[in-house]
Motif scaffolding. Structure first.
Motif, short mmCIF file in Angstrom:
data_model
loop_
_atom_site.label_atom_id
_atom_site.label_comp_id
_atom_site.label_asym_id
_atom_site.label_seq_id
_atom_site.Cartn_x
_atom_site.Cartn_y
_atom_site.Cartn_z
N GLU A 164 -164.24 38.12 -2.04
CA GLU A 164 -164.10 38.42 -3.47
C GLU A 164 -163.40 39.76 -3.68
O GLU A 164 -162.57 39.90 -4.58
N SER A 165 -163.72 40.73 -2.86
CA SER A 165 -163.09 42.05 -2.97
C SER A 165 -161.59 41.96 -2.70
O SER A 165 -160.78 42.52 -3.45
N LYS A 166 -161.21 41.28 -1.63
CA LYS A 166 -159.79 41.16 -1.28
C LYS A 166 -159.01 40.35 -2.31
O LYS A 166 -157.88 40.71 -2.65
N VAL A 167 -159.61 39.28 -2.83
CA VAL A 167 -158.94 38.50 -3.88
C VAL A 167 -158.79 39.35 -5.13
O VAL A 167 -157.72 39.36 -5.75
N GLY A 168 -159.83 40.08 -5.49
CA GLY A 168 -159.77 40.95 -6.67
C GLY A 168 -158.67 41.99 -6.57
O GLY A 168 -157.92 42.22 -7.52
N GLN A 211 -155.08 41.99 -8.95
CA GLN A 211 -154.90 43.16 -9.82
C GLN A 211 -153.49 43.74 -9.70
O GLN A 211 -153.06 44.49 -10.58
N GLN A 212 -152.79 43.41 -8.63
CA GLN A 212 -151.45 43.94 -8.42
C GLN A 212 -150.46 43.32 -9.40
O GLN A 212 -150.58 42.16 -9.75
N ASN A 260 -140.39 43.10 -4.97
CA ASN A 260 -139.27 42.36 -4.38
C ASN A 260 -139.76 40.96 -3.98
O ASN A 260 -140.96 40.68 -3.97
N LEU A 261 -138.83 40.10 -3.67
CA LEU A 261 -139.15 38.70 -3.40
C LEU A 261 -140.05 38.54 -2.18
O LEU A 261 -140.93 37.67 -2.15
N GLN A 262 -139.87 39.38 -1.18
CA GLN A 262 -140.71 39.32 0.03
C GLN A 262 -142.17 39.64 -0.31
O GLN A 262 -143.09 38.98 0.19
N GLU A 263 -142.38 40.65 -1.15
CA GLU A 263 -143.74 41.02 -1.55
C GLU A 263 -144.39 39.92 -2.39
O GLU A 263 -145.57 39.61 -2.22
N LEU A 304 -152.74 34.45 -1.82
CA LEU A 304 -153.56 33.87 -2.88
C LEU A 304 -153.82 32.38 -2.63
O LEU A 304 -154.93 31.90 -2.85
N ILE A 305 -152.82 31.67 -2.16
CA ILE A 305 -153.02 30.25 -1.83
C ILE A 305 -154.08 30.10 -0.74
O ILE A 305 -154.97 29.25 -0.84
#
Length: 168
Positions: free
Chosen positions: A50-54, A58-59, A65-68, A76-77
Motif C-alpha cells: 500500500e505504501s509503494k502504490v501510494g 502521488q507522482q 519523459n516517456l521512459q518514466e 502500477l499494472i
C-alpha cells in the motif's frame, strides 16, 4: 508473476538492462515479497504494498519523459494485478480507487507514443514494443476486471482501438 520469475508478458526482458527505474525496483521487491508471504507476514507485505502504490500514484507523470511514464504504468499494472485478484477486499478496493490513474496513464502513454520516430536501434525497438504491449495489457486488464465485476466489459471502446499492429 514479475517478482517470482522476473518476467511479465508486457515488459521486455531486456528493457531495463541499462537503467532500472525506482518504481520498477519497488514493484519487483513487493511482488517478490508477495510471492513468499505467509499468514505471519501478510500484514507487513500488504502495508508495504500500500505504501509503494501510494507513493507511485502521488507522482505527476504529465511532464515525465516517456521512459518514466512507461515504467510507472508497468509498476502500477503489476501492483493492480495483485491487488485486484488476491482476494483481499481492502486491496481490491484500493486498486479500484486507482483505476482512473491506470486509465489516464495508459491513454497518456498511447497518445505520446504516437510521436515516436520509427525505431532505429534494437533498444529503441524494445522500448516501442514494450509501450505497445503495456498499453494492450493495461486495457485488457481493465476490461477483464470490469467483466468479472459487472458481468460485462465496460471498456469496449478502449479494447476496440488496441494497438495490435507493430506501430502505436
Amino acid at each position: 508473476m514479475f517478482g517470482c520469475s522476473r518476467k511479465a508478458p508486457f515488459i521486455h526482458q531486456r528493457l531495463y538492462d541499462i537503467y532500472l527505474p525506482a518504481c520498477i525496483q519497488d514493484s519487483f521487491a513487493v511482488s517478490a515479497a508477495y510471492c513468499t508471504k505467509t499468514s505471519a507476514t501478510e500484514d507487513m507485505v500488504f502495508r508495504t504494498f500500500e505504501s509503494k502504490v501510494g507513493l507511485l500514484v502521488q507522482q505527476d507523470y504529465k511532464e515525465a519523459n516517456l521512459q518514466e511514464l512507461l515504467a510507472a504504468l508497468q509498476a502500477l499494472i503489476l501492483f493492480h494485478i495483485i491487488q485486484l485478484f488476491d482476494g483481499d477486499i481492502r486491496q481490491r478496493s484500493l486498486a479500484e480507487q486507482n483505476m482512473d490513474t491506470l486509465r489516464a496513464w495508459t491513454v497518456q502513454l498511447k497518445v505520446r507514443a504516437t510521436e515516436l520516430p520509427p525505431p532505429f536501434t534494437w533498444q529503441e525497438w524494445i522500448f516501442e514494443e514494450s509501450v505497445r504491449r503495456t498499453v494492450i495489457f493495461s486495457l485488457m486488464l481493465d476490461g477483464l476486471f470490469s467483466t468479472l465485476k459487472k458481468g460485462y466489459c465496460s471498456n469496449v471502446k478502449g479494447l476496440n482501438i488496441l494497438p495490435f499492429a507493430s506501430k502505436i
